[in-house]
Design an enzyme around this catalytic site. Structure first.
Site, PDB file in Angstrom:
ATOM      1  N   GLU A  70      -3.619  -7.333   8.187  1.00  0.00           N
ATOM      2  CA  GLU A  70      -4.288  -6.494   7.185  1.00  0.00           C
ATOM      3  C   GLU A  70      -3.296  -5.454   6.707  1.00  0.00           C
ATOM      4  O   GLU A  70      -2.769  -4.663   7.492  1.00  0.00           O
ATOM      5  CB  GLU A  70      -5.538  -5.814   7.735  1.00  0.00           C
ATOM      6  CG  GLU A  70      -6.198  -4.948   6.665  1.00  0.00           C
ATOM      7  CD  GLU A  70      -7.566  -4.398   7.028  1.00  0.00           C
ATOM      8  OE1 GLU A  70      -8.159  -3.708   6.186  1.00  0.00           O
ATOM      9  OE2 GLU A  70      -8.029  -4.656   8.159  1.00  0.00           O
ATOM     10  N   GLU A  95      -0.217   0.222   8.080  1.00  0.00           N
ATOM     11  CA  GLU A  95      -0.587   1.394   7.281  1.00  0.00           C
ATOM     12  C   GLU A  95       0.515   2.437   7.421  1.00  0.00           C
ATOM     13  O   GLU A  95       0.860   2.847   8.532  1.00  0.00           O
ATOM     14  CB  GLU A  95      -1.920   1.971   7.749  1.00  0.00           C
ATOM     15  CG  GLU A  95      -2.361   3.216   7.015  1.00  0.00           C
ATOM     16  CD  GLU A  95      -2.481   3.010   5.509  1.00  0.00           C
ATOM     17  OE1 GLU A  95      -1.687   3.643   4.770  1.00  0.00           O
ATOM     18  OE2 GLU A  95      -3.332   2.213   5.083  1.00  0.00           O
ATOM     19  N   ASP A 144      -3.708   0.389  -3.755  1.00  0.00           N
ATOM     20  CA  ASP A 144      -3.502   1.359  -4.836  1.00  0.00           C
ATOM     21  C   ASP A 144      -3.389   0.609  -6.161  1.00  0.00           C
ATOM     22  O   ASP A 144      -2.553  -0.285  -6.307  1.00  0.00           O
ATOM     23  CB  ASP A 144      -2.224   2.148  -4.563  1.00  0.00           C
ATOM     24  CG  ASP A 144      -2.102   3.381  -5.451  1.00  0.00           C
ATOM     25  OD1 ASP A 144      -2.503   3.309  -6.635  1.00  0.00           O
ATOM     26  OD2 ASP A 144      -1.592   4.408  -4.965  1.00  0.00           O
ATOM     27  N   ARG A 223     -14.475   2.480   3.344  1.00  0.00           N
ATOM     28  CA  ARG A 223     -14.879   3.686   2.614  1.00  0.00           C
ATOM     29  C   ARG A 223     -14.634   3.541   1.115  1.00  0.00           C
ATOM     30  O   ARG A 223     -15.351   4.122   0.297  1.00  0.00           O
ATOM     31  CB  ARG A 223     -14.144   4.913   3.154  1.00  0.00           C
ATOM     32  CG  ARG A 223     -12.645   4.930   2.911  1.00  0.00           C
ATOM     33  CD  ARG A 223     -12.036   6.241   3.339  1.00  0.00           C
ATOM     34  NE  ARG A 223     -12.267   6.476   4.768  1.00  0.00           N
ATOM     35  CZ  ARG A 223     -11.944   7.623   5.383  1.00  0.00           C
ATOM     36  NH1 ARG A 223     -11.393   8.609   4.696  1.00  0.00           N
ATOM     37  NH2 ARG A 223     -12.139   7.755   6.680  1.00  0.00           N
ATOM     38  N   TYR A 224     -13.615   2.741   0.747  1.00  0.00           N
ATOM     39  CA  TYR A 224     -13.322   2.553  -0.671  1.00  0.00           C
ATOM     40  C   TYR A 224     -14.423   1.740  -1.349  1.00  0.00           C
ATOM     41  O   TYR A 224     -14.864   2.067  -2.459  1.00  0.00           O
ATOM     42  CB  TYR A 224     -11.960   1.864  -0.837  1.00  0.00           C
ATOM     43  CG  TYR A 224     -10.841   2.633  -0.183  1.00  0.00           C
ATOM     44  CD1 TYR A 224     -10.359   3.806  -0.740  1.00  0.00           C
ATOM     45  CD2 TYR A 224     -10.277   2.189   1.010  1.00  0.00           C
ATOM     46  CE1 TYR A 224      -9.343   4.526  -0.127  1.00  0.00           C
ATOM     47  CE2 TYR A 224      -9.259   2.897   1.629  1.00  0.00           C
ATOM     48  CZ  TYR A 224      -8.799   4.063   1.055  1.00  0.00           C
ATOM     49  OH  TYR A 224      -7.807   4.775   1.675  1.00  0.00           O
TER      50      TYR A 224
END
Length: 245
Positions: A70, A95, A144, A223-224
């Protein structure tokens, strides 16, 4: 894997150049943030301790039977739910945003550590730690969108990125993509359709929201996505399968 939190070693906002070891591709750049607001030192220290058990090197190249990657897991909501839902699978989470890494690691139960690795540097530095065809799938959710036209080449889904995924994913493996940004969705689907090895399998096939199926019930949210749903913004998910050469 360095598992450090010294984002200033390259200067916040300064492009980071990294060379893939296995493929002769253009050098990728990293433009994202490394740090957010200052968090308590105890959280940093605890995260560093736990990352020792979450280092991708722990597998010594002997990869789990089913391994996923991921990219850009944010604060790890999807990653942690995914581990709960798929007890027979393992995952590498990547991340570069340190605050997100800290929040994610806090949510990973110790019982999941054998099935999970966290890479706290840009994904461009991740590939050299993998072996060809070691992955069963790649997950890229709500990356993004880089809205400005001059920044389009910073979007994650590019031909070179899909080449890398094809190099490290097994034939028949999957690529999961999701976004709520119309421009990014159109851009990504267009590039995926043109790639010779990634074949459409399910989900959004066109940039027209009216043709998108509902979010799969078995897919964990993030959350997005929750923010988009709360603002009545449609979200596209799309699944692609890697074809043999």
């Amino acid at each position: 894997m360095s598992n450090h939190f010294d984002g200033d070693r390259m200067g916040d906002g300064t492009p980071l150049v990294s060379e893939p070891n296995h493929l002769d591709l253009h050098k990728p750049l990293f433009y994202g943030r490394r740090k957010g607001r200052v968090l308590p030192k105890t959280l940093y220290d605890h995260t560093l301790d736990r990352l020792k058990n979450l280092d991708v090197k722990k597998w010594h190249g002997q990869w789990p039977k089913e391994l996923w990657l991921e990219i850009g897991f944010g604060s790890g909501e999807h990653l942690n739910q995914w581990l709960c839902q798929h007890p027979d699978r393992s995952i590498i989470g990547v991340e570069a945003f340190i605050n997100g890494v800290i929040h994610c690691v806090q949510g990973i139960p110790e019982s999941f550590e054998k099935r999970c690795a966290i890479f706290s540097d840009p994904v461009q530095e991740m590939w050299s730690h993998l072996s060809p065809s070691c992955l069963d799938g790649v997950i890229l959710l709500f990356p993004d969108p880089w809205r400005k036209r001059r920044h389009v080449q910073r979007r994650m889904v590019q031909p070179a990125f899909l080449d890398l995924c094809a190099h490290y994913v097994k034939p028949g493996g999957l690529f999961h993509f999701a976004s709520d940004h119309p421009g990014l969705i159109e851009h990504s689907l267009n590039i995926l359709h043109k790639h010779p090895r990634w074949q459409y399998m399910d989900g959004a096939r066109t940039p027209h929201a009216a043709q998108w199926p509902l979010w799969p019930e078995h897919w964990p949210s993030s959350r997005y996505r929750d923010k988009a749903v709360a603002n009545h913004i449609p979200c596209a998910f799309s699944i692609w399968q890697l074809q043999p050469e």
